[in-house]
Design a protein around this motif. Sequence first.
Motif, PDB file in Angstrom:
ATOM      1  N   GLU A  21     -31.282  64.920 -25.281  1.00  0.00           N
ATOM      2  CA  GLU A  21     -30.089  65.590 -25.795  1.00  0.00           C
ATOM      3  C   GLU A  21     -28.842  65.111 -25.053  1.00  0.00           C
ATOM      4  O   GLU A  21     -27.827  64.814 -25.676  1.00  0.00           O
ATOM      5  CB  GLU A  21     -30.245  67.102 -25.660  1.00  0.00           C
ATOM      6  CG  GLU A  21     -29.089  67.861 -26.267  1.00  0.00           C
ATOM      7  CD  GLU A  21     -29.316  69.359 -26.305  1.00  0.00           C
ATOM      8  OE1 GLU A  21     -28.374  70.094 -25.970  1.00  0.00           O
ATOM      9  OE2 GLU A  21     -30.427  69.785 -26.676  1.00  0.00           O
ATOM     10  N   LEU A  25     -25.634  63.121 -26.660  1.00  0.00           N
ATOM     11  CA  LEU A  25     -24.281  63.676 -26.581  1.00  0.00           C
ATOM     12  C   LEU A  25     -23.305  62.693 -25.941  1.00  0.00           C
ATOM     13  O   LEU A  25     -22.165  62.552 -26.398  1.00  0.00           O
ATOM     14  CB  LEU A  25     -24.285  65.002 -25.826  1.00  0.00           C
ATOM     15  CG  LEU A  25     -24.950  66.169 -26.560  1.00  0.00           C
ATOM     16  CD1 LEU A  25     -25.035  67.381 -25.648  1.00  0.00           C
ATOM     17  CD2 LEU A  25     -24.217  66.500 -27.848  1.00  0.00           C
ATOM     18  N   THR A  47     -21.411  71.443 -30.896  1.00  0.00           N
ATOM     19  CA  THR A  47     -22.338  72.430 -31.445  1.00  0.00           C
ATOM     20  C   THR A  47     -22.984  71.906 -32.727  1.00  0.00           C
ATOM     21  O   THR A  47     -24.197  72.055 -32.925  1.00  0.00           O
ATOM     22  CB  THR A  47     -21.609  73.763 -31.715  1.00  0.00           C
ATOM     23  OG1 THR A  47     -21.092  74.253 -30.467  1.00  0.00           O
ATOM     24  CG2 THR A  47     -22.525  74.797 -32.323  1.00  0.00           C
ATOM     25  N   ARG A  50     -25.544  69.176 -31.774  1.00  0.00           N
ATOM     26  CA  ARG A  50     -26.778  69.793 -31.232  1.00  0.00           C
ATOM     27  C   ARG A  50     -27.630  70.391 -32.349  1.00  0.00           C
ATOM     28  O   ARG A  50     -28.854  70.273 -32.344  1.00  0.00           O
ATOM     29  CB  ARG A  50     -26.425  70.862 -30.211  1.00  0.00           C
ATOM     30  CG  ARG A  50     -26.102  70.322 -28.862  1.00  0.00           C
ATOM     31  CD  ARG A  50     -26.059  71.437 -27.826  1.00  0.00           C
ATOM     32  NE  ARG A  50     -25.971  70.863 -26.503  1.00  0.00           N
ATOM     33  CZ  ARG A  50     -24.955  71.063 -25.675  1.00  0.00           C
ATOM     34  NH1 ARG A  50     -23.955  71.843 -26.007  1.00  0.00           N
ATOM     35  NH2 ARG A  50     -24.957  70.484 -24.486  1.00  0.00           N
ATOM     36  N   SER A  51     -26.990  71.055 -33.289  1.00  0.00           N
ATOM     37  CA  SER A  51     -27.711  71.695 -34.393  1.00  0.00           C
ATOM     38  C   SER A  51     -28.377  70.672 -35.318  1.00  0.00           C
ATOM     39  O   SER A  51     -29.399  70.984 -35.948  1.00  0.00           O
ATOM     40  CB  SER A  51     -26.767  72.566 -35.219  1.00  0.00           C
ATOM     41  OG  SER A  51     -26.299  73.634 -34.452  1.00  0.00           O
TER      42      SER A  51
END
Length: 56
Positions: A21, A25, A47, A50-51
């Motif tokens: 992750e 990012l 956000t 990430r989703s």
Amino acid sequence: MKAFRCGDVVPGCARTFTGTENEILAEVAQHARHDHGLAEVPDALVTQVRSAMVPA
């Protein structure tokens, strides 16, 4: 490992990312600056990214 397709958040973008992750990012932030012209990556976009990540 996770995967993320930029097109899931920015329609028309074909760029994909694979890694942890945090790795994704970091790469997405650089991609957003260079390819989408964002000076900073807003929290709302983080956000969304990430989703949209899925197991690789």
